[in-house]
Design an enzyme around this catalytic site. Structure first.
Site, PDB file in Angstrom:
ATOM      1  N   HIS A  90      -6.551  12.057 -12.823  1.00  0.00           N
ATOM      2  CA  HIS A  90      -5.514  12.980 -12.792  1.00  0.00           C
ATOM      3  C   HIS A  90      -5.860  14.023 -13.942  1.00  0.00           C
ATOM      4  O   HIS A  90      -5.280  15.286 -14.038  1.00  0.00           O
ATOM      5  CB  HIS A  90      -4.324  12.573 -12.822  1.00  0.00           C
ATOM      6  CG  HIS A  90      -3.727  11.758 -11.760  1.00  0.00           C
ATOM      7  ND1 HIS A  90      -3.904  12.342 -10.334  1.00  0.00           N
ATOM      8  CD2 HIS A  90      -3.171  10.289 -11.585  1.00  0.00           C
ATOM      9  CE1 HIS A  90      -3.185  11.454  -9.825  1.00  0.00           C
ATOM     10  NE2 HIS A  90      -3.019  10.177 -10.432  1.00  0.00           N
TER      11      HIS A  90
ATOM     12  N   ASP B 160      -7.108   5.437  -4.319  1.00  0.00           N
ATOM     13  CA  ASP B 160      -6.113   5.449  -5.371  1.00  0.00           C
ATOM     14  C   ASP B 160      -4.813   5.623  -4.355  1.00  0.00           C
ATOM     15  O   ASP B 160      -4.907   6.595  -3.547  1.00  0.00           O
ATOM     16  CB  ASP B 160      -5.829   6.293  -6.404  1.00  0.00           C
ATOM     17  CG  ASP B 160      -4.819   5.999  -7.591  1.00  0.00           C
ATOM     18  OD1 ASP B 160      -3.772   6.219  -7.159  1.00  0.00           O
ATOM     19  OD2 ASP B 160      -5.280   5.263  -8.476  1.00  0.00           O
TER      20      ASP B 160
ATOM     21  N   HIS C 165      -2.491   7.532  -5.146  1.00  0.00           N
ATOM     22  CA  HIS C 165      -1.984   8.948  -5.480  1.00  0.00           C
ATOM     23  C   HIS C 165      -3.362   9.720  -5.152  1.00  0.00           C
ATOM     24  O   HIS C 165      -4.499   9.478  -5.496  1.00  0.00           O
ATOM     25  CB  HIS C 165      -1.682   8.872  -7.206  1.00  0.00           C
ATOM     26  CG  HIS C 165      -0.662   8.129  -7.402  1.00  0.00           C
ATOM     27  ND1 HIS C 165      -0.568   6.968  -8.172  1.00  0.00           N
ATOM     28  CD2 HIS C 165       0.741   8.342  -7.488  1.00  0.00           C
ATOM     29  CE1 HIS C 165       0.245   6.551  -8.478  1.00  0.00           C
ATOM     30  NE2 HIS C 165       1.460   7.370  -8.130  1.00  0.00           N
TER      31      HIS C 165
ATOM     32  N   ASP D  42      -3.519   0.611  -6.961  1.00  0.00           N
ATOM     33  CA  ASP D  42      -2.008   0.910  -6.765  1.00  0.00           C
ATOM     34  C   ASP D  42      -1.756   1.051  -5.306  1.00  0.00           C
ATOM     35  O   ASP D  42      -0.426   1.184  -4.980  1.00  0.00           O
ATOM     36  CB  ASP D  42      -1.448   2.032  -7.331  1.00  0.00           C
ATOM     37  CG  ASP D  42      -2.387   3.229  -7.764  1.00  0.00           C
ATOM     38  OD1 ASP D  42      -3.369   3.357  -6.747  1.00  0.00           O
ATOM     39  OD2 ASP D  42      -2.185   4.164  -8.419  1.00  0.00           O
TER      40      ASP D  42
END
Length: 562
Positions: free
Chosen positions: A247, A282, A284, A372
């Site tokens: 990120h 991931d 995200h 995650d």
């Protein structure tokens, strides 16, 4: 052996050569009296001499479940053939180019190198923060307890330099990270403008923490070192579970990430390889990496992620986000609904990635393995099992392209550690047993019965027509984007011989480094040593008193016991 790929696909031989294969109608294989479906079929092949009966049976089931041609399945005995457009139910197959084994579908051995820096274990984001860097130490402890370290070369610990970090990050932001930690200069700017101590959804995502600069240097240095090992030809697969901070942007921290080690690693690989694929599993969206290479024709970014209302990062990673300029259609996003399970995930993952490998033909792959996306994560709402997650790693491994495996998200720490340990075993091609060996973190696995795999929640409702339609529609949309991309574009490559400047001695330990003992055992030993020293000193003092005749030996013993 026959197998299905999208129209125009090329089979990949074990030696890495792509060979064009033809298209035929089903009537060429099946007598019209038995089946008049007349569907178009794609013909491809596995490596010469390979006959994988497990794949045969999986594809046979897929075709029958598809409902379009039971007669075709019966007639062909299914040598891996199914109609174009049919999404195969390849539950446990790996695809790619080699035979399966007990530990992973691709049984061929790989040279694997592994990075671990013990200094990362003590980094603390704060008592109520979801990010717990100690999960990397937990994963390493599992890797060690399973004996996997003996199957890998060990990369030297080498923190990234300030200049190396500045290759992908703005100088003023890097100066801020350094000065906040070291206290060399007073900070007068608004640090929230750089994403630090900024409140997001009621909590601080990127707090200013003790040792922040050192932490950034350590995990980003690991990814750089791992990338250089691949570039130098010292390994086929390189692992850094402390990396994967996807990120972070060029000028600000974001989503628990301060420095984007992935963009650093990809940039390093671009000095040695013409095309690099970045793959993100991931939960995200991999927004920071996508933004860094959105305009590049040498990097393709592919992100599989949850995309629901109010889920971070907000309003990013939509299926129609496809890059810009020279990078148009080299950005692919596969957004998913909550509850996506192994079967649905791989119905999207496999055909998309197979097509990416065919069209883009990367010379190196960087894979962010954020855990995650596992079932039971504190933040994510997907429903993958550890095996389902690891199947993605096995699939990429099977293409036999230099592969860098990185960590990422993951906030139920025992699940994360178990996942990354299992994927380390997949990387080396070694079977590990279900029972977690006794070690200093084993109490964390009590809730999963001290097993490496844990039961997942109830999967998505397969009778949900909207969900099934979403999988098909999204997959077809992504494949449509891929169809607009020119195959393996030729690119300018400035310095193909730069890899020769990388020396293996600078990257790898000559002999494996000594592992520290169990921390609790080490602490006990230190305490025991101290107690013993104190006892001997006290005993010596008492002996001196005895020698002077002022006290009897029994008095000394009594005093010591008291």
């Amino acid at each position: 052996m026959l197998a299905c790929f999208p129209r125009g696909h090329k089979g990949l031989h074990g030696n890495g050569e792509y060979v064009s294969l033809g298209i035929a109608t089903m009537d060429e294989f099946i007598n019209e009296e038995r089946s008049t479906v007349g569907l178009t079929w794609a013909i491809a092949c596995f490596p010469r001499g390979v006959m994988d009966t497990n794949i045969m049976h999986d594809e046979e089931d897929a075709l029958r479940h598809d409902g379009r041609s039971k007669a075709a399945a019966d007639s062909l005995q299914i040598l891996g053939v199914y109609p174009i457009g049919c999404i195969s139910k390849m539950h446990n197959t790996a695809g790619g180019i080699s035979l399966r084994s007990a530990s992973c579908p691709d049984g061929q051995k790989r040279r694997v190198c592994y990075y671990y820096d013990s200094g990362i274990a003590n980094v603390d984001y704060g008592p109520r923060h979801n990010m717990v860097p100690r999960r990397v130490d937990m994963a390493h402890a599992l890797v060690r307890s399973y004996g996997l370290l003996d199957d890998m070369m060990r990369l030297r610990e080498r923190p990234a330099t300030e200049d190396e970090i500045c290759v992908v990050h703005d100088h003023d932001y890097v100066d801020l990270l350094r000065d906040l930690t070291l206290g060399n200069k007073p900070v007068t700017c608004d640090i929230k403008a750089y994403g630090l101590n900024k409140v997001v959804n009621g909590s601080i995502d990127n707090p200013v923490i003790s040792g922040m600069w050192d932490y950034c240097q350590r995990y980003s240095g690991g990814s750089l070192t791992a990338a250089r090992a691949l570039a130098a030809g010292e390994a086929d697969i390189a692992i850094n579970w402390s990396g994967g901070m996807h990120h972070a942007c060029s000028g600000e921290a974001n989503g628990f990430c301060y420095v984007n080690d992935i963009t650093m690693a990809v940039t390093e690989l671009l000095a040695h390889f013409r095309r690099v694929l970045y793959l993100d599993i991931d939960v995200h969206h991999g927004d920071g990496v996508e933004a860094a290479f959105a305009n590049s024709n040498r990097v393709m970014t592919v992100s599989f992620h949850q995309c629901t209302e109010g889920f971070f990062p907000f309003k990013n990673g939509l299926v129609d986000d496809v890059g810009e300029g020279a990078g148009m259609y080299r950005t692919l996003n596969v957004p998913m609904k909550e509850g996506m399970d192994d079967e649905g995930y791989h119905r999207m993952f496999r055909p998309i990635i197979a097509r990416v490998m065919e069209v883009f033909q990367p010379e190196a792959i960087v894979m962010q393995c954020g855990a995650d996306s596992l079932s039971g994560d504190k933040l994510g709402r997907l429903n993958l099992s550890i095996r389902g997650h690891a199947c993605c790693v096995a699939f990429m491994r099977s293409f036999n392209v230099p592969l860098l495996l990185l960590g990422g998200g993951g906030y139920t720490v025992n699940h994360v550690a178990a996942c990354w340990c299992y994927e380390t075993a997949v990387a080396v091609g070694k079977e590990i047993h279900e029972d977690i060996p006794p070690h200093w973190y084993d109490h964390y696995y009590q809730d999963q019965g001290y097993k490496i795999h844990y039961p997942v929640k109830q999967g998505r409702n397969k009778k949900d027509n909207d969900g099934e339609a979403y999988i098909t529609t999204t997959t077809n949309k992504v494949l449509e984007h891929l169809s607009k991309l020119e195959a393996a574009p030729s690119v300018q490559f400035k310095d193909p011989k730069k890899a020769a400047t990388i020396h293996a001695h600078d990257l790898l330990y000559d002999s494996p480094p000594e592992e520290d003992a169990d921390p609790m055992v080490r602490l006990q030993r230190c305490c025991d040593d101290r107690d013993l020293r104190c006892f001997l000193v006290e005993l010596g003092k008492r002996q001196q008193v005895l020698d002077r005749g002022k006290e009897t030996r029994s008095d000394v013993v009594k005093r010591h016991r008291v």
